[in-house]
Scaffold this active site. Structure first.
Site, PDB file in Angstrom:
ATOM      1  N   LEU A   1       0.806  -1.216   0.000  1.00 51.72           N
ATOM      2  CA  LEU A   1       0.000   0.000   0.000  1.00 51.72           C
ATOM      3  C   LEU A   1       0.842   1.270   0.000  1.00 51.72           C
ATOM      4  O   LEU A   1       0.303   2.369  -0.117  1.00 51.72           O
ATOM      5  CB  LEU A   1      -0.958  -0.011   1.194  1.00 51.72           C
ATOM      6  CG  LEU A   1      -1.908  -1.218   1.235  1.00 51.72           C
ATOM      7  CD1 LEU A   1      -2.813  -1.139   2.457  1.00 51.72           C
ATOM      8  CD2 LEU A   1      -2.742  -1.304  -0.039  1.00 51.72           C
ATOM      9  N   LYS A   2       2.137   1.138   0.177  1.00 46.06           N
ATOM     10  CA  LYS A   2       3.075   2.266   0.052  1.00 46.06           C
ATOM     11  C   LYS A   2       2.582   3.500   0.805  1.00 46.06           C
ATOM     12  O   LYS A   2       2.453   4.596   0.243  1.00 46.06           O
ATOM     13  CB  LYS A   2       3.320   2.593  -1.420  1.00 46.06           C
ATOM     14  CG  LYS A   2       3.905   1.429  -2.227  1.00 46.06           C
ATOM     15  CD  LYS A   2       4.165   1.859  -3.662  1.00 46.06           C
ATOM     16  CE  LYS A   2       4.736   0.726  -4.499  1.00 46.06           C
ATOM     17  NZ  LYS A   2       3.755  -0.342  -4.765  1.00 46.06           N
TER      18      LYS A   2
ATOM     19  N   ARG B   1      10.865 -11.091 -13.979  1.00 47.58           N
ATOM     20  CA  ARG B   1      10.320 -11.694 -15.193  1.00 47.58           C
ATOM     21  C   ARG B   1      11.133 -12.935 -15.541  1.00 47.58           C
ATOM     22  O   ARG B   1      12.362 -12.870 -15.619  1.00 47.58           O
ATOM     23  CB  ARG B   1      10.395 -10.708 -16.369  1.00 47.58           C
ATOM     24  CG  ARG B   1       9.520  -9.459 -16.198  1.00 47.58           C
ATOM     25  CD  ARG B   1       8.048  -9.806 -16.325  1.00 47.58           C
ATOM     26  NE  ARG B   1       7.209  -8.622 -16.295  1.00 47.58           N
ATOM     27  CZ  ARG B   1       6.696  -8.068 -15.208  1.00 47.58           C
ATOM     28  NH1 ARG B   1       6.968  -8.594 -14.024  1.00 47.58           N
ATOM     29  NH2 ARG B   1       5.909  -7.010 -15.285  1.00 47.58           N
TER      30      ARG B   1
END
EC number: 4.1.1.23
Length: 236
Positions: free
Chosen positions: A66-67, A184
């Protein structure tokens, strides 16, 4: 003494979808291939906090990304509320006042196991973005200075790109967590991330947990995709 992390423990699946129902369907499809999920803004404001509480109660670990960043009292009281949900990780921006307030909020909840993570520089930013925002230095300098501030304030870990993990580890030492987004698998598209790394490379660089979203959530078989990444972690 903390038990060593298993490869499956290290994987955090990002639930970046629009509804709780959609998230729960994905969790069912992934099954036992993952046991740690990230809930951010999009899902958090669409039933995600209730989902976080349910998952935590069932033994699944939850990362609330949620920073938080606001005046100290607001952050402190917000963290108090979030700590009661049973989540395992929570992000705050790496500003000293914000980090101190988050610690006060977490520490005021008896028995809370919530661990606080400081966000250094978002993985969608590069040096040019920082210059545009008015910063004189580059990403590496800002990450290092914010990691040092988080260490000194007693924050439990750092969120940074895997490309900065080794440098951050040198700053914060061996006992704090490093959580890396922008992961990734080899051959996957980088999407909107500018500083991306493969799972194996991130682990070798010193990351404890890897956040993976679209390579799993948009896969034809999310369970198989999660298992493949766990296998890559195990081989690092």
């Amino acid at each position: 003494m903390t038990e060593p992390l298993t490869p499956r423990d290290r994987l955090i699946v990002a639930l970046d979808m629009a509804s709780r129902d959609e998230a729960e369907r994905l969790i069912d499809r992934i099954g036992d291939a993952a046991a740690f999920y990230k809930i951010g803004y999009r899902l958090g404001y669409a039933g995600g906090l209730a989902l976080a509480e349910r998952l935590a109660a069932s033994g699944v670990k939850v990362f609330l990304d949620l920073k938080l960043h606001d005046i100290g009292n607001t952050v402190e009281e917000g963290v108090q509320s979030l700590a009661r949900l049973g989540a395992h990780l929570l992000t705050v921006h790496a500003y000293p006042q914000t980090m101190r307030a988050a610690r006060r909020g977490r520490d005021s909840v008896p028995g809370s196991a919530l661990r606080l993570l400081a966000v250094t520089v978002l993985t969608s930013y590069d040096d040019a973005d920082l210059r545009e925002a008015g910063y004189a230095g580059g990403v590496a300098d800002l990450v290092a200075s914010r990691a040092a501030a988080a260490r000194d304030i007693g924050i439990d870990g750092i969120v940074c790109a895997a490309t900065e993990a080794a440098a951050v580890r040198a700053v914060i030492g061996p006992d704090r967590l490093i959580v890396t987004p922008g992961i990734r698998p080899a051959g996957a598209a980088s999407g909107d991330q500018k500083r991306v790394v493969t799972p194996a490379a991130a682990i070798r660089a010193g990351a404890d947990h890897l956040v993976v979203g679209r390579p799993i959530t948009e896969a034809a078989d999310p369970r198989a995709a999660a298992r493949s990444i766990v296998s890559e972690i195990a081989e690092a």
